[in-house]
Design an enzyme around this catalytic site. Structure first.
Site, short mmCIF file in Angstrom:
data_model
loop_
_atom_site.label_atom_id
_atom_site.label_comp_id
_atom_site.label_asym_id
_atom_site.label_seq_id
_atom_site.Cartn_x
_atom_site.Cartn_y
_atom_site.Cartn_z
CG HIS A 10 -1.89 1.06 1.19
ND1 HIS A 10 -3.11 1.04 0.58
CD2 HIS A 10 -1.88 2.52 1.74
CE1 HIS A 10 -3.77 2.09 0.62
NE2 HIS A 10 -3.08 2.81 1.20
CB CYS A 11 2.17 3.20 -2.70
SG CYS A 11 3.13 4.68 -2.79
CB VAL A 12 1.45 6.66 2.23
CG1 VAL A 12 1.10 5.77 3.30
CG2 VAL A 12 3.21 6.67 2.31
CG ASN A 53 -4.74 2.72 -5.63
OD1 ASN A 53 -5.42 1.94 -5.24
ND2 ASN A 53 -4.89 3.15 -6.88
#
Ligand SMILES: [Zn+2]
Ligand SMILES: [Zn+2]
Length: 291
Positions: free
Chosen positions: A140-142, A146
């Site tokens: 999960h990419c901050v 997304n």
């Protein structure tokens, strides 16, 4: 600690990170184009220097367009969730009970997610920030608010690559002015606003380029072995990874076979149709190509 609150906090942090990226882009644009190389292009009588300024400004804008295009594509592309009909396609799923993992031919090993109360295709993992299972989840990419998964991993890699190249360009083309800054600071011959934007842009870009370098190296190594960030912990050190099909095929599993599309956040229709891993449900293994 309330995990749900922590995860929602990560989402809010993501919007802040996006703003930070745009702020860095704006400061860099001001420092590189408006303040440094555009004046050289317009005022310099040296033809070689004008040509260099033209090249730098063109390259800067090209990388900026590619960076923003990849950024919007990775932010707005669904990484892939388990389809409603997936259980039926598997033949009713009678044998799939909580906690079991069974082999289902072409689909490989199927798992079960107790949180979603649903079956999980191979390489699918539950994301606690998105609160759902994500196909071939990487992380999960901050930065993009997304998840990165089967359907947007290529776009993520391109976003990473173009951001790395753009920040690298900024550092290289600002370096001469940055060195000059120290002599001008003593003589007070440049305006404070110009100097502040130059120093800020240089330091921010340098910080980005160094931290991005680690990510670029890490993801190149993952890409070359067809492994996700989640799967690094699942691999058994001695045995060759079952999805590792060789460097070229591993690359095509993410970037597609059409060379013309490799550098763009796009897929050809043929690739989307013929490469099953791009849909995120079926993944060829080494035993499929080399029985
Ligand atoms: Zn789940
Ligand atoms: Zn997520």
């Amino acid at each position: 600690m309330n995990l749900f609150r922590f995860c929602s906090g990560l989402k809010v942090l993501g919007y802040f990170m996006i703003l930070l990226v745009f702020a860095v882009v704006a400061v860099s644009y001001y420092a590189v184009v408006v303040n440094t190389w555009w004046p050289i292009l317009i005022e310099s009588s040296n033809r070689g220097l004008s040509a260099l300024a033209c090249l730098i400004i063109s390259l800067f804008h090209f990388l900026l367009v590619m960076l923003l295009w990849s950024c919007f594509t990775v932010v707005f592309t669904d990484p892939g969730s388990v389809p409603e009909h997936f259980r039926r396609e598997l033949g009713g799923g009678e044998s799939l009970e909580a906690g079991t993992s069974t082999d289902q031919g072409a689909f490989g090993s199927i798992g079960y997610c107790p949180k979603c109360r649903n079956v999980k295709p191979p390489r699918c993992h539950h994301c606690s920030v998105c609160q759902r299972c994500v196909l071939k989840m990487d992380h999960h990419c901050v930065w993009i608010v997304n998840c990165v998964g089967a359907r947007n991993y290529k776009f993520f890699l391109l976003f990473l690559l173009y951001t790395f190249l753009e920040t690298m360009l900024d550092v290289v083309v600002l370096l001469p002015s940055f060195i000059k800054f120290f002599s001008e600071a003593i003589k007070h011959s440049s305006s404070p606003g110009k100097l502040a934007s130059l120093v800020l842009a240089f330091v921010l870009n340098l910080a980005f380029v160094l931290s991005l370098l680690c990510f670029v190296v890490m993801h190149l190594s993952l890409l070359s072995t067809n492994t996700t960030s989640v799967e690094v912990h699942e691999k058994n050190g001695d045995v060759r990874w079952k999805y590792d099909l060789g460097k070229k095929k591993n690359f095509e599993q993410v970037f597609g076979k059409k060379k013309a599309f490799w550098l763009f956040p796009l897929y050809s229709k043929d690739d989307l149709h013929s490469i099953t891993s791009l849909q995120g449900l079926e993944f060829p293994t080494r035993s499929d190509i080399d029985p």
